[in-house]
Scaffold this motif. Structure first.
Motif, short mmCIF file in Angstrom:
data_model
loop_
_atom_site.label_atom_id
_atom_site.label_comp_id
_atom_site.label_asym_id
_atom_site.label_seq_id
_atom_site.Cartn_x
_atom_site.Cartn_y
_atom_site.Cartn_z
N GLU A 69 1.40 -1.11 -0.26
CA GLU A 69 0.34 0.04 0.22
C GLU A 69 1.14 1.25 0.06
O GLU A 69 1.73 1.03 0.57
N THR A 97 -11.31 -3.72 -0.86
CA THR A 97 -10.21 -3.20 -0.61
C THR A 97 -10.13 -1.82 -1.62
O THR A 97 -10.29 -1.81 -2.57
N HIS A 98 -8.78 -1.10 -1.19
CA HIS A 98 -9.09 0.31 -1.88
C HIS A 98 -7.79 0.11 -2.62
O HIS A 98 -6.47 -0.20 -2.42
N TYR A 99 -8.51 0.71 -3.79
CA TYR A 99 -7.35 0.70 -4.90
C TYR A 99 -7.10 2.06 -5.89
O TYR A 99 -8.13 2.85 -6.06
N TRP A 100 -5.80 2.30 -5.61
CA TRP A 100 -5.95 3.86 -6.24
C TRP A 100 -5.79 3.79 -7.09
O TRP A 100 -5.57 3.20 -8.11
N SER A 133 -19.85 7.17 -5.86
CA SER A 133 -19.98 5.86 -5.16
C SER A 133 -22.14 6.21 -4.69
O SER A 133 -22.12 7.33 -5.88
N PHE A 138 -10.15 7.26 -5.93
CA PHE A 138 -9.53 5.88 -5.35
C PHE A 138 -10.74 4.79 -5.47
O PHE A 138 -12.09 5.20 -5.79
N TYR A 146 -13.37 0.96 -5.15
CA TYR A 146 -13.73 0.73 -3.61
C TYR A 146 -14.53 -0.07 -3.79
O TYR A 146 -16.04 0.15 -4.44
N TYR A 163 -14.49 6.62 -5.34
CA TYR A 163 -14.27 7.67 -4.32
C TYR A 163 -13.12 8.65 -4.13
O TYR A 163 -12.04 8.45 -4.65
N TYR A 189 -10.06 10.93 -1.91
CA TYR A 189 -9.93 11.19 -0.83
C TYR A 189 -8.52 11.97 -0.87
O TYR A 189 -8.28 12.06 -1.73
N PHE A 208 -2.84 3.45 -0.08
CA PHE A 208 -3.78 2.35 -0.74
C PHE A 208 -3.12 1.58 -1.94
O PHE A 208 -1.70 1.75 -1.73
#
Length: 262
Positions: free
Chosen positions: A154, A191-194, A221, A236, A238, A243, A245, A251
């Protein structure tokens, strides 16, 4: 007939001699030239005949010596000329042999150069494929593009972007729903992914970092809009939704490349 001709010749010669002597000295040794011509003619002609019978090389020693010198010089020059002609022939033959040798070597070198160039071209192509595989190691084709999905590490948005560039790609931007659905199958749930989308330049103007143009596809979202927080500038992914951020959070990330990974 021959004897008669000789007798007449002798008579004329004696008569002329007597006339010449008579004019100069008024004296002729022959009182009866026609009858006394034989002995007189013989005495007159003997020196002439002797002169005619003397070998040519004894008539004038100086002329004979010069003639011999000329002959010797001529022979010497002819010998030297023959030797030079022989050397010329030998040199021409040697040059022909050397030229044939050089031509043969040139042909062999040309063939070897062509072969080496062909081998070098094949090696360069192989090296390029190997370098491409190393450079894009971990990328896999999803839809029409190739993506790298980080499954362990991350990083914040800037570090994630740098990692993608080091691999020869960039943080991913998604072109449409079809591509998003294909990518989501390969992502872990919750899981968050840029992604490579942000509004760092101007608030609410979300640009693709790969092209510098507005992001081709955004799926916010469930609320249907970004948070609009002042520090929320990076996007990112999700669970199939996007989203905004703060970019300093760490992430996982998704990279992409347009180049085929063979």
């Amino acid at each position: 007939m021959l004897r008669l001709a000789i007798a007449l010749l002798c008579g004329l010669l004696a008569w002329n001699s007597c006339e010449a002597l008579a004019e100069t000295e008024s004296y002729c040794p022959l009182k009866d030239p026609p009858n006394q011509c034989g002995g007189f003619c013989l005495s007159v002609l003997t020196p002439v005949l002797n002169r005619l019978t003397i070998p040519q090389d004894q008539r004038n020693p100086s002329d004979s010596s010069k003639s011999n010198e000329v002959l010797v010089r001529q022979y010497t020059m002819e010998s030297q000329l023959a030797a030079l002609q022989e050397k010329q022939t030998t040199l021409e033959s040697s040059l022909d042999n050397q030229q044939q040798y050089l031509d043969s070597n040139q042909q062999n070198l040309t063939e070897k150069m062509d072969d080496l160039e062909s081998q070098l071209s094949a090696l360069q192509e192989t090296l390029f494929r190997v370098q491409t595989k190393i450079k894009y190691l971990g990328f896999e084709q999803i839809g029409s593009k190739y993506f790298y999905i980080e499954k362990v590490t991350e990083k914040n948005w800037s570090s994630a972007s740098k990692s993608c560039r080091n691999m020869g790609g960039h943080l991913a931007d998604i072109k449409d729903q079809e591509e998003l659905t294909a990518i989501q199958v390969n992502l872990e749930k919750d899981t968050h992914y840029w992604l490579g989308i942000n509004d760092l330049g101007r608030k609410d103007e979300y640009l693709s970092m790969a092209t510098g143009k507005p992001a081709p596809f955004l799926k916010w979202s469930s609320g249907g809009r970004p948070t609009r927080l002042e520090t929320s500038n990076c996007i990112f992914l999700y669970n199939g939704e996007m989203y905004d951020y703060p970019c300093n959070y760490s992430f996982r990330f998704i990279c992409q490349t347009e180049e085929k990974n063979e």
